[in-house]
Design a protein around this motif. Structure first.
Motif, PDB file in Angstrom:
ATOM      1  N   PRO A 263       3.417   1.167  -3.838  1.00 28.41           N
ATOM      2  CA  PRO A 263       2.708   0.490  -4.930  1.00 28.41           C
ATOM      3  C   PRO A 263       3.571   0.193  -6.142  1.00 28.41           C
ATOM      4  O   PRO A 263       3.342  -0.801  -6.845  1.00 28.41           O
ATOM      5  N   GLU A 264       4.573   1.042  -6.384  1.00 30.47           N
ATOM      6  CA  GLU A 264       5.411   0.813  -7.560  1.00 30.47           C
ATOM      7  C   GLU A 264       6.179  -0.507  -7.461  1.00 30.47           C
ATOM      8  O   GLU A 264       6.502  -1.119  -8.481  1.00 30.47           O
TER       9      GLU A 264
ATOM     10  N   ALA B  36      -8.205  -2.313  -6.958  1.00 31.50           N
ATOM     11  CA  ALA B  36      -8.322  -1.330  -8.029  1.00 31.50           C
ATOM     12  C   ALA B  36      -6.998  -0.619  -8.280  1.00 31.50           C
ATOM     13  O   ALA B  36      -6.636  -0.336  -9.433  1.00 31.50           O
ATOM     14  N   THR B  37      -6.264  -0.335  -7.214  1.00 32.09           N
ATOM     15  CA  THR B  37      -4.967   0.341  -7.352  1.00 32.09           C
ATOM     16  C   THR B  37      -4.024  -0.443  -8.245  1.00 32.09           C
ATOM     17  O   THR B  37      -3.270   0.141  -9.040  1.00 32.09           O
ATOM     18  N   PHE B  38      -4.076  -1.770  -8.134  1.00 31.83           N
ATOM     19  CA  PHE B  38      -3.135  -2.604  -8.881  1.00 31.83           C
ATOM     20  C   PHE B  38      -3.762  -3.226 -10.132  1.00 31.83           C
ATOM     21  O   PHE B  38      -3.196  -4.140 -10.709  1.00 31.83           O
TER      22      PHE B  38
ATOM     23  N   ALA C 127       0.818  -1.216   0.000  1.00 31.54           N
ATOM     24  CA  ALA C 127       0.000   0.000   0.000  1.00 31.54           C
ATOM     25  C   ALA C 127       0.850   1.262   0.000  1.00 31.54           C
ATOM     26  O   ALA C 127       0.497   2.254  -0.650  1.00 31.54           O
ATOM     27  N   ASP C 128       1.967   1.228   0.724  1.00 32.30           N
ATOM     28  CA  ASP C 128       2.817   2.414   0.814  1.00 32.30           C
ATOM     29  C   ASP C 128       3.952   2.420  -0.207  1.00 32.30           C
ATOM     30  O   ASP C 128       4.754   3.354  -0.242  1.00 32.30           O
TER      31      ASP C 128
ATOM     32  N   ARG D 169     -11.125  -1.704   1.955  1.00 32.09           N
ATOM     33  CA  ARG D 169      -9.673  -1.553   1.797  1.00 32.09           C
ATOM     34  C   ARG D 169      -9.144  -2.535   0.769  1.00 32.09           C
ATOM     35  O   ARG D 169      -8.311  -2.185  -0.076  1.00 32.09           O
TER      36      ARG D 169
ATOM     37  N   GLU E 244     -10.078  -1.226  -2.618  1.00 32.63           N
ATOM     38  CA  GLU E 244      -9.203  -0.110  -2.998  1.00 32.63           C
ATOM     39  C   GLU E 244      -7.866  -0.620  -3.523  1.00 32.63           C
ATOM     40  O   GLU E 244      -7.356  -0.144  -4.550  1.00 32.63           O
ATOM     41  N   LEU E 245      -7.294  -1.578  -2.814  1.00 38.28           N
ATOM     42  CA  LEU E 245      -6.004  -2.122  -3.219  1.00 38.28           C
ATOM     43  C   LEU E 245      -6.116  -2.866  -4.541  1.00 38.28           C
ATOM     44  O   LEU E 245      -5.246  -2.744  -5.412  1.00 38.28           O
TER      45      LEU E 245
ATOM     46  N   ARG F  17       3.821  -3.100  -8.777  1.00 43.87           N
ATOM     47  CA  ARG F  17       3.625  -2.884 -10.219  1.00 43.87           C
ATOM     48  C   ARG F  17       4.852  -3.326 -11.004  1.00 43.87           C
ATOM     49  O   ARG F  17       4.739  -3.935 -12.068  1.00 43.87           O
TER      50      ARG F  17
ATOM     51  N   HIS G  10     -15.577   0.598  -6.870  1.00 42.80           N
ATOM     52  CA  HIS G  10     -14.169   0.561  -7.266  1.00 42.80           C
ATOM     53  C   HIS G  10     -13.969  -0.058  -8.645  1.00 42.80           C
ATOM     54  O   HIS G  10     -12.833  -0.350  -9.034  1.00 42.80           O
TER      55      HIS G  10
END
Length: 272
Positions: A63-64, A107-109, A60-61, A101, A104-105, A67, A148
């Motif tokens: 993300p790169e 969707a972030t990835f 989470a802190d 949560r 959210e994660l 990725r 999301h």
């Protein structure tokens, strides 16, 4: 249909220990080397991966870092898996916070899907109202996922109140959530996976594949147990599902990379 693999086999699954005193932090986590898992999954020829919410939360802190690992291995994050009790009113808001949560994660990835399991069995026994509570909570999970941009599905699981075919029928009638058939859990719960997929063709949103041996009990790589995967795949196709097939083997006595290769070779032969 594309083929993916869950990272659970590398180290097995644990629950985040802080969840004992903080329900909102009770993530699932594969207790192994995630980088090794993704590299082994890619080397076996899979195109996608599913992660537990706790493993996604580790990034989470940063993300790169995830990725970059997905890019290096050529894997797509297909889905994130989470779970909850869902039937206890006092803790439900914190459980749904954690589901949000996870969404959210996911969707972030770049994941497409949110998969949930759960529905606690009370020490005093399961009441019909527990299915109402579970169904209402699962509808809220659908709403969370949709906010999301994700598709939500429910995974029947041993030790929850949705093990048997009758219990599956009960919850399918009380929620609009999609169905994630897990072939081994359905069989171990007394059902025929192919028949249950055919019973709910319009609800299939995700698929977990693993083989199963009833005696002595074991979850196994595909083709090494008793399940009829030709019929299961036929049922999935009849349902019009053309999404990801995720192999999700809880544990393996040998090298988890070997288990991934065994299942991939079996699926390649089966799918032709």
């Amino acid at each position: 249909m594309k083929l993916g693999y869950h990272s659970i086999t590398w180290g097995g699954v644990i629950g985040e220990p802080t969840g004992v005193t903080s329900v909102k932090d009770l993530f699932y986590r594969a207790n192994g080397d995630l980088e090794r898992a993704l590299r082994d999954i890619a080397a076996a020829g899979y195109e996608g991966v599913e992660l537990f919410d706790g493993n996604a939360a580790d990034f989470a802190d940063r993300p790169e870092a995830l990725r970059e690992l997905l890019s290096e291995t050529g894997l797509t994050l297909v889905s994130v898996y989470t779970g909850a009790n869902f039937i206890y009113a006092d803790i439900l808001p914190d459980e749904l916070w954690r589901v949000n949560r996870a969404a959210e994660l996911a969707a972030t990835f770049g994941a497409e899907k949110l998969v949930v399991g759960g529905g606690a069995r009370r020490a005093a026994g399961t009441s019909d109202d527990d299915y109402d509570r579970l169904g209402k909570a699962l509808d809220t999970v659908v709403d969370i996922a949709e906010r999301h941009g994700l598709v939500a599905s429910y995974h029947p699981h041993l030790s929850t109140i949705v093990e048997s075919p009758d219990e599956l029928d009960t919850i399918m009638a009380r929620s609009r959530i999609g169905f994630c058939p897990d072939t081994a859990h359905l069989a171990a719960g007394g059902g025929d996976p192919g028949e249950l997929i055919r019973r709910y063709p319009d609800r299939v949103r995700h698929v977990h594949l693993k083989d199963y041996r009833p005696d002595p009990f074991a979850f196994l790589p595909l083709g090494q147990g008793t399940l009829d995967f030709a019929d299961i795949v036929a049922a999935v196709r009849e349902a019009g599902y053309d999404g990801w097939l995720l192999v999700e083997l809880d544990s393996y006595d040998g090298d988890p990379a070997e288990a991934a290769r065994i299942s991939k070779a079996y699926l390649d032969s089966l799918l032709g």
